[in-house]
Write a protein that holds these residues in place. Sequence first.
Motif, mmCIF file in Angstrom:
data_model
loop_
_atom_site.group_PDB
_atom_site.id
_atom_site.type_symbol
_atom_site.label_atom_id
_atom_site.label_comp_id
_atom_site.label_asym_id
_atom_site.label_seq_id
_atom_site.Cartn_x
_atom_site.Cartn_y
_atom_site.Cartn_z
ATOM 1 N N UNK A 1 29.935 -30.508 -40.051
ATOM 2 C CA UNK A 1 30.192 -30.935 -38.668
ATOM 3 C C UNK A 1 28.919 -31.153 -37.856
ATOM 4 N N UNK A 2 27.796 -30.636 -38.353
ATOM 5 C CA UNK A 2 26.543 -30.753 -37.601
ATOM 6 C C UNK A 2 25.725 -31.988 -37.982
ATOM 7 N N UNK A 3 26.095 -32.642 -39.081
ATOM 8 C CA UNK A 3 25.294 -33.784 -39.465
ATOM 9 C C UNK A 3 25.737 -34.470 -40.733
ATOM 10 N N UNK A 4 24.881 -35.396 -41.217
ATOM 11 C CA UNK A 4 25.205 -36.273 -42.336
ATOM 12 C C UNK A 4 24.235 -36.079 -43.497
ATOM 13 N N UNK A 5 24.784 -35.957 -44.696
ATOM 14 C CA UNK A 5 23.968 -36.011 -45.907
ATOM 15 C C UNK A 5 23.498 -37.451 -46.093
ATOM 16 N N UNK A 6 22.238 -37.624 -46.492
ATOM 17 C CA UNK A 6 21.671 -38.960 -46.652
ATOM 18 C C UNK A 6 21.026 -39.082 -48.037
ATOM 19 N N UNK A 7 21.467 -40.084 -48.804
ATOM 20 C CA UNK A 7 20.886 -40.354 -50.120
ATOM 21 C C UNK A 7 20.642 -41.848 -50.241
ATOM 22 N N UNK A 8 19.935 -42.239 -51.276
ATOM 23 C CA UNK A 8 19.728 -43.658 -51.517
ATOM 24 C C UNK A 8 21.058 -44.365 -51.731
ATOM 25 N N UNK A 9 21.118 -45.626 -51.367
ATOM 26 C CA UNK A 9 22.334 -46.416 -51.488
ATOM 27 C C UNK A 9 22.903 -46.325 -52.905
ATOM 28 N N UNK A 10 24.184 -45.980 -52.997
ATOM 29 C CA UNK A 10 24.861 -45.941 -54.282
ATOM 30 C C UNK A 10 24.727 -44.646 -55.039
ATOM 31 N N UNK A 11 23.843 -43.757 -54.579
ATOM 32 C CA UNK A 11 23.685 -42.467 -55.262
ATOM 33 C C UNK A 11 24.898 -41.595 -54.941
ATOM 34 N N UNK A 12 25.421 -40.918 -55.957
ATOM 35 C CA UNK A 12 26.597 -40.073 -55.768
ATOM 36 C C UNK A 12 26.685 -39.075 -56.911
ATOM 37 N N UNK A 13 27.577 -38.135 -56.764
ATOM 38 C CA UNK A 13 27.838 -37.195 -57.856
ATOM 39 C C UNK A 13 28.322 -37.947 -59.089
ATOM 40 N N UNK A 14 29.068 -39.020 -58.879
ATOM 41 C CA UNK A 14 29.571 -39.813 -60.004
ATOM 42 C C UNK A 14 28.417 -40.375 -60.826
#
Length: 263
Positions: free
Chosen positions: A177-190
């Motif tokens: 609720x305090x903010x956003x996780x930010x990763x490179x475009x398309x990066x995911x656990x998948x």
Amino acid sequence: MSSSYKGAVFFDLDGTLFDDDKHVSDRNLLALDLLRENDILPIIATGRNQFEISDTIEAGKFDSFITANGSYVVLEGKPIDVQVIPEQINTNLVAYASHFNEEVAFYNNVGCAVSGDNKLVDENYKALGLKKIIDPDYYKNHDINFSFVYTPVGEDDHQKGYEEIFGRDLTFYRNNPRGLDVVLKGVSKAGGIISLIEHAGLEGIPTYAFGDGNNDIPMFKHVDNPIAMRNGLTIAKQNAKYITKEDNNHSGIYYELRDLKLI
């Protein structure tokens, strides 16, 4: 990596393997051991970074894990897939955040720092149990796998603005609720799962994943058996094949693995 594994199970941590006090129950630890005895590989798949979960890695005897929402993947103790956010992108992110008096935190596998301090920052570091280090130049002197923008849920939520400005380069996940996780475009656990399976030579074995939140949905779509926690978000349950009968505070993972006859 042994090719004799009969399956692989991926575990989110917060709200899933962890109870609300950020502990792994004795029953869930037992489940991890029983999986190994049955030649099934347990693997962490979390939005957290490696240094944040060192105690869990040790207690759960994990040597393979996907951290930072897929930005840092380790197989048998060795990094095999490391995504780095370019310095200029983080510079632009900090500049944009400053228009709203919002701060940005920067993470890698060994540590983190935040661009400045405010009430949200203080609350979040206390909630995570992390030491707060203020260093606006941290990202200039370290490889950064994962950033975190302090933009809160509600009328001051600027997620749409961040996505409009940085959507070509970055992906934003709301898991806090305090903010956003930010990763490179398309990066995911998948993506981390795909990379780990390929490197480990585990193609063709049944795969399972436990999760509770938005960042687990890409993972759910890339395993054979997605499992949402009873306490999970509705959208996670909608994308799951199974839903645990017990929640994360009552060893839901242990009982679901038993029902699935994996332990």
